[in-house]
Design an enzyme around this catalytic site. Structure first.
Site, PDB file in Angstrom:
ATOM      1  N   TRP A 156       0.811  -1.225   0.000  1.00  0.00           N
ATOM      2  CA  TRP A 156       0.000   0.000   0.000  1.00  0.00           C
ATOM      3  C   TRP A 156       0.840   1.270   0.000  1.00  0.00           C
ATOM      4  O   TRP A 156       0.432   2.289   0.589  1.00  0.00           O
ATOM      5  CB  TRP A 156      -0.925   0.043   1.226  1.00  0.00           C
ATOM      6  N   ILE A 157       2.002   1.266  -0.623  1.00  0.00           N
ATOM      7  CA  ILE A 157       2.902   2.428  -0.476  1.00  0.00           C
ATOM      8  C   ILE A 157       2.523   3.533  -1.483  1.00  0.00           C
ATOM      9  O   ILE A 157       2.602   3.342  -2.700  1.00  0.00           O
ATOM     10  CB  ILE A 157       4.376   2.000  -0.603  1.00  0.00           C
ATOM     11  N   GLY A 343     -32.144  10.833  -1.137  1.00  0.00           N
ATOM     12  CA  GLY A 343     -31.808   9.786  -2.110  1.00  0.00           C
ATOM     13  C   GLY A 343     -30.796  10.248  -3.147  1.00  0.00           C
ATOM     14  O   GLY A 343     -29.981   9.466  -3.653  1.00  0.00           O
ATOM     15  N   GLU A 366      -1.791   6.476   8.498  1.00  0.00           N
ATOM     16  CA  GLU A 366      -0.853   7.201   9.374  1.00  0.00           C
ATOM     17  C   GLU A 366      -1.277   7.138  10.849  1.00  0.00           C
ATOM     18  O   GLU A 366      -1.254   8.141  11.563  1.00  0.00           O
ATOM     19  CB  GLU A 366      -0.656   8.634   8.866  1.00  0.00           C
ATOM     20  N   GLU A 370      -7.648   4.155  16.886  1.00  0.00           N
ATOM     21  CA  GLU A 370      -7.394   3.420  18.139  1.00  0.00           C
ATOM     22  C   GLU A 370      -5.990   3.738  18.660  1.00  0.00           C
ATOM     23  O   GLU A 370      -5.803   4.038  19.835  1.00  0.00           O
ATOM     24  CB  GLU A 370      -7.520   1.900  17.913  1.00  0.00           C
TER      25      GLU A 370
HETATM   26  C1  LIG Z   1      -4.642   3.839   0.675  1.00  0.00           C
HETATM   27  C2  LIG Z   1      -3.561   3.558   1.659  1.00  0.00           C
HETATM   28  C3  LIG Z   1      -2.331   4.217   1.560  1.00  0.00           C
HETATM   29  C4  LIG Z   1      -1.283   3.911   2.440  1.00  0.00           C
HETATM   30  N1  LIG Z   1      -0.060   4.505   2.263  1.00  0.00           N
HETATM   31  C5  LIG Z   1       0.997   4.072   3.012  1.00  0.00           C
HETATM   32  C6  LIG Z   1       2.342   4.568   2.758  1.00  0.00           C
HETATM   33  O1  LIG Z   1       2.570   5.414   1.889  1.00  0.00           O
HETATM   34  N2  LIG Z   1       3.354   4.060   3.497  1.00  0.00           N
HETATM   35  C7  LIG Z   1       3.156   3.121   4.475  1.00  0.00           C
HETATM   36  O2  LIG Z   1       4.124   2.696   5.092  1.00  0.00           O
HETATM   37  N3  LIG Z   1       1.895   2.668   4.752  1.00  0.00           N
HETATM   38  C8  LIG Z   1       0.821   3.111   4.049  1.00  0.00           C
HETATM   39  N4  LIG Z   1      -0.447   2.638   4.318  1.00  0.00           N
HETATM   40  C9  LIG Z   1      -0.648   1.728   5.440  1.00  0.00           C
HETATM   41  C10 LIG Z   1      -1.359   2.365   6.637  1.00  0.00           C
HETATM   42  O3  LIG Z   1      -0.491   3.243   7.293  1.00  0.00           O
HETATM   43  C11 LIG Z   1      -1.861   1.210   7.529  1.00  0.00           C
HETATM   44  O4  LIG Z   1      -3.028   0.718   6.899  1.00  0.00           O
HETATM   45  C12 LIG Z   1      -2.156   1.617   8.942  1.00  0.00           C
HETATM   46  O5  LIG Z   1      -0.970   1.929   9.618  1.00  0.00           O
HETATM   47  C13 LIG Z   1      -2.872   0.507   9.744  1.00  0.00           C
HETATM   48  O6  LIG Z   1      -2.253  -0.728   9.583  1.00  0.00           O
HETATM   49  P1  LIG Z   1      -3.132  -1.986   9.094  1.00  0.00           P
HETATM   50  O7  LIG Z   1      -3.985  -1.536   7.976  1.00  0.00           O
HETATM   51  O8  LIG Z   1      -2.222  -3.128   8.863  1.00  0.00           O
HETATM   52  O9  LIG Z   1      -4.109  -2.304  10.316  1.00  0.00           O
HETATM   53  P2  LIG Z   1      -3.806  -3.279  11.557  1.00  0.00           P
HETATM   54  O10 LIG Z   1      -2.558  -2.868  12.224  1.00  0.00           O
HETATM   55  O11 LIG Z   1      -3.952  -4.690  11.106  1.00  0.00           O
HETATM   56  O12 LIG Z   1      -5.019  -2.909  12.509  1.00  0.00           O
HETATM   57  C14 LIG Z   1      -6.317  -3.505  12.413  1.00  0.00           C
HETATM   58  C15 LIG Z   1      -7.174  -2.970  13.546  1.00  0.00           C
HETATM   59  O13 LIG Z   1      -6.605  -3.324  14.804  1.00  0.00           O
HETATM   60  C16 LIG Z   1      -6.404  -2.169  15.606  1.00  0.00           C
HETATM   61  N5  LIG Z   1      -5.187  -2.330  16.412  1.00  0.00           N
HETATM   62  C17 LIG Z   1      -3.965  -2.750  16.007  1.00  0.00           C
HETATM   63  N6  LIG Z   1      -3.102  -2.729  17.025  1.00  0.00           N
HETATM   64  C18 LIG Z   1      -3.788  -2.279  18.106  1.00  0.00           C
HETATM   65  C19 LIG Z   1      -3.462  -2.028  19.480  1.00  0.00           C
HETATM   66  N7  LIG Z   1      -2.220  -2.214  19.958  1.00  0.00           N
HETATM   67  N8  LIG Z   1      -4.431  -1.570  20.288  1.00  0.00           N
HETATM   68  C20 LIG Z   1      -5.681  -1.346  19.831  1.00  0.00           C
HETATM   69  N9  LIG Z   1      -6.058  -1.549  18.552  1.00  0.00           N
HETATM   70  C21 LIG Z   1      -5.128  -2.012  17.709  1.00  0.00           C
HETATM   71  C22 LIG Z   1      -6.259  -1.029  14.602  1.00  0.00           C
HETATM   72  O14 LIG Z   1      -6.541   0.218  15.194  1.00  0.00           O
HETATM   73  C23 LIG Z   1      -7.272  -1.447  13.542  1.00  0.00           C
HETATM   74  O15 LIG Z   1      -8.557  -1.049  13.950  1.00  0.00           O
HETATM   75  C24 LIG Z   1      -1.491   2.964   3.476  1.00  0.00           C
HETATM   76  C25 LIG Z   1      -2.738   2.338   3.596  1.00  0.00           C
HETATM   77  C26 LIG Z   1      -3.756   2.597   2.704  1.00  0.00           C
HETATM   78  C27 LIG Z   1      -5.046   1.842   2.842  1.00  0.00           C
END
Ligand SMILES: Cc1cc2nc3c(=O)[nH]c(=O)nc-3n(C[C@H](O)[C@H](O)[C@H](O)COP(=O)(O)OP(=O)(O)OC[C@H]3O[C@@H](n4cnc5c(N)ncnc54)[C@H](O)[C@@H]3O)c2cc1C
Length: 396
Positions: A156-157, A343, A366, A370
């Site tokens: 997803w970068i 609608g 970012e 949570e």
């Molecule tokens: C369109 C898009 C662009 C992006 N661009 C970039 C980018 O340029 N560079 C980059 O590095 N990343 C990028 N990302 C990644 C983005 O930063 C991550 O999606 C985000 O950090 C969350 O990680 P995850 O999706 O794996 O969710 P997960 O970490 O799997 O989390 C799933 C759920 O669990 C919760 N959770 C996880 N850990 C805990 C905890 N300790 N306590 C409580 N709740 C928790 C989360 O809040 C969430 O609700 C992008 C994502 C998208 C969708």
């Protein structure tokens, strides 16, 4: 206390507002539908200095302050958050770490072409097993004869696969620390580095005209001189990078919330039911009032966090507060904007339907809501403990 913007800050806001209204907003629906990266818009924004707004003038950037950047980002995102995230990911995630931690040689080599916005730089942290938990990073980098050998993948970068992308900063595991946690190091990887490839772009719910790819590193080799900052400082660097990024994503959310309000008030004035404009119904007025209050508050939170950063003060808690509140404000605003449209707001081609679809990512990217709530609570708890300790010492 002075709430007035400087002439320079107003100039950046107005430049972005005018460009966004005239060149981006009329094309936003089509950009979303066709899911194409708008090279011409990005090039025009580069010419206006917007794509390097906070980056050092010495390397071709615009040298603006963080308040000005967030004001401009709000305006761009008010027209289209796809373009907003392209600008944000390039400046906050891609280039700012190079400006903050890079050597003069690295800045000359990598930042100079990107600070103008002619080329883009990406930031690769997220992986299959490392989302919120960056410590779960599996991508490794090993030193061999003065070269890093990188193996692993990212996902997803943003801005990683456009025709104008110059490279990516990769967060890699370079060892294990004494406490057993991963030693993370940031490494600059140019687009043409041997062993570095990218997969196809993703189909997404929102930000559809922005660019995201999976990245693959198979014995990818870059010189040791491409280490960004000190080896093993990657974790701290990315925490600092994300603090700035969170304020910017909050500004992007305020822009989207404002766009929802713009559409909602327009529709409320135009739509007639029971022989009257629906704007005369108190139920509709209260929705508009709530939207306006929350947007005003979210904008003030963004500006306060940005102001603290411009003064070199700690702004981590304020960044998280702004991010959570602004992204949730935008979600409520999108929901109410659709409600006010009835609608009509559910139809493809309706701007508010697009906003409703786009808004969700602001609560995820970012730092999820949570994790930001945790940052806020922990910082309050730390402060409480420090206060108690001070009181105890004073009593002794
Ligand atoms: C369109 C898009 C662009 C992006 N661009 C970039 C980018 O340029 N560079 C980059 O590095 N990343 C990028 N990302 C990644 C983005 O930063 C991550 O999606 C985000 O950090 C969350 O990680 P995850 O999706 O794996 O969710 P997960 O970490 O799997 O989390 C799933 C759920 O669990 C919760 N959770 C996880 N850990 C805990 C905890 N300790 N306590 C409580 N709740 C928790 C989360 O809040 C969430 O609700 C992008 C994502 C998208 C969708």
């Amino acid at each position: 206390m002075n709430f007035d913007l400087s002439a320079e800050q107003r100039r950046w806001r107005d430049t972005a507002r005018e460009f966004a209204r005239e060149e981006i907003q009329p094309r936003a629906e089509r950009l979303d539908r066709e899911q194409k990266f708008p090279y011409d818009i990005t090039a025009e924004m580069a010419k206006l200095g917007l794509m390097g707004l906070t980056l050092p003038e010495e390397y071709g950037g615009s040298g603006g302050d963080f308040v000005a950047y967030n004001l401009a980002l709000e305006e761009i995102s008010r027209a289209d958050t796809s373009v907003g995230i392209t600008m944000e990911a390039h400046i906050s995630l891609g280039c700012s770490p190079i400006a903050a931690y890079g050597t003069p040689e690295q800045k000359e080599k990598f930042l100079a072409s990107c600070a103008t916005g002619e080329r883009l730089w990406a930031f690769g942290l997220t992986e299959e097993e490392a989302g919120t938990d960056a410590g779960g990073t599996r991508t490794t980098a090993e030193l061999h004869d003065g070269q890093w050998k990188i193996n692993g993948s990212k996902k997803w970068i943003t801005n990683s696969g456009t025709d104008i992308t110059a490279g990516v900063t990769v967060m890699a595991r370079t060892g294990t620390r004494e406490d057993g946690r991963a030693e993370l190091t940031a490494i600059l990887v140019p687009q043409d580095a041997p062993g570095y490839t990218r997969g196809p772009a993703y189909e997404k719910l929102g930000w559809r005209a922005s660019d995201q790819h999976p990245l693959y590193f198979e014995d990818c080799r870059v010189p040791q001189e491409n280490t960004l900052g000190e080896r093993g400082r990657g974790f701290r660097q990315f925490l600092a990078t994300l603090d700035g990024g969170r304020v910017a994503v909050a500004a992007l959310s305020v822009g989207l919330a404002q766009a929802c309000f713009d559409e909602a008030i327009q529709r409320a004035k135009e739509r007639r039911q029971f022989g009257r404009s629906i704007s005369e119904f108190q139920a509709i007025q209260f929705k508009l009032a709530d939207m306006a209050m929350e947007i005003e508050l979210a904008r003030n939170m963004v500006l306060k966090a940005a102001w603290l950063r411009d003064r070199g003060r700690n702004f981590s808690r304020e960044a998280s507060m702004a991010k959570v509140f602004a992204s949730e404000t935008a979600k409520r605003a999108a929901d109410q904007a659709v409600q006010i449209h009835g609608g009509e707001g559910f139809m493809e081609g309706s701007a508010v339907a697009r906003y409703w679809r786009q808004v969700k990512i602001n609560e995820i990217g970012e730092g999820t809501s949570e994790i930001n709530r945790q940052i806020i609570a922990r910082s309050m708890l730390r402060e409480e403990s420090a206060e108690e300790a001070r009181e105890k010492t004073a009593a002794q």
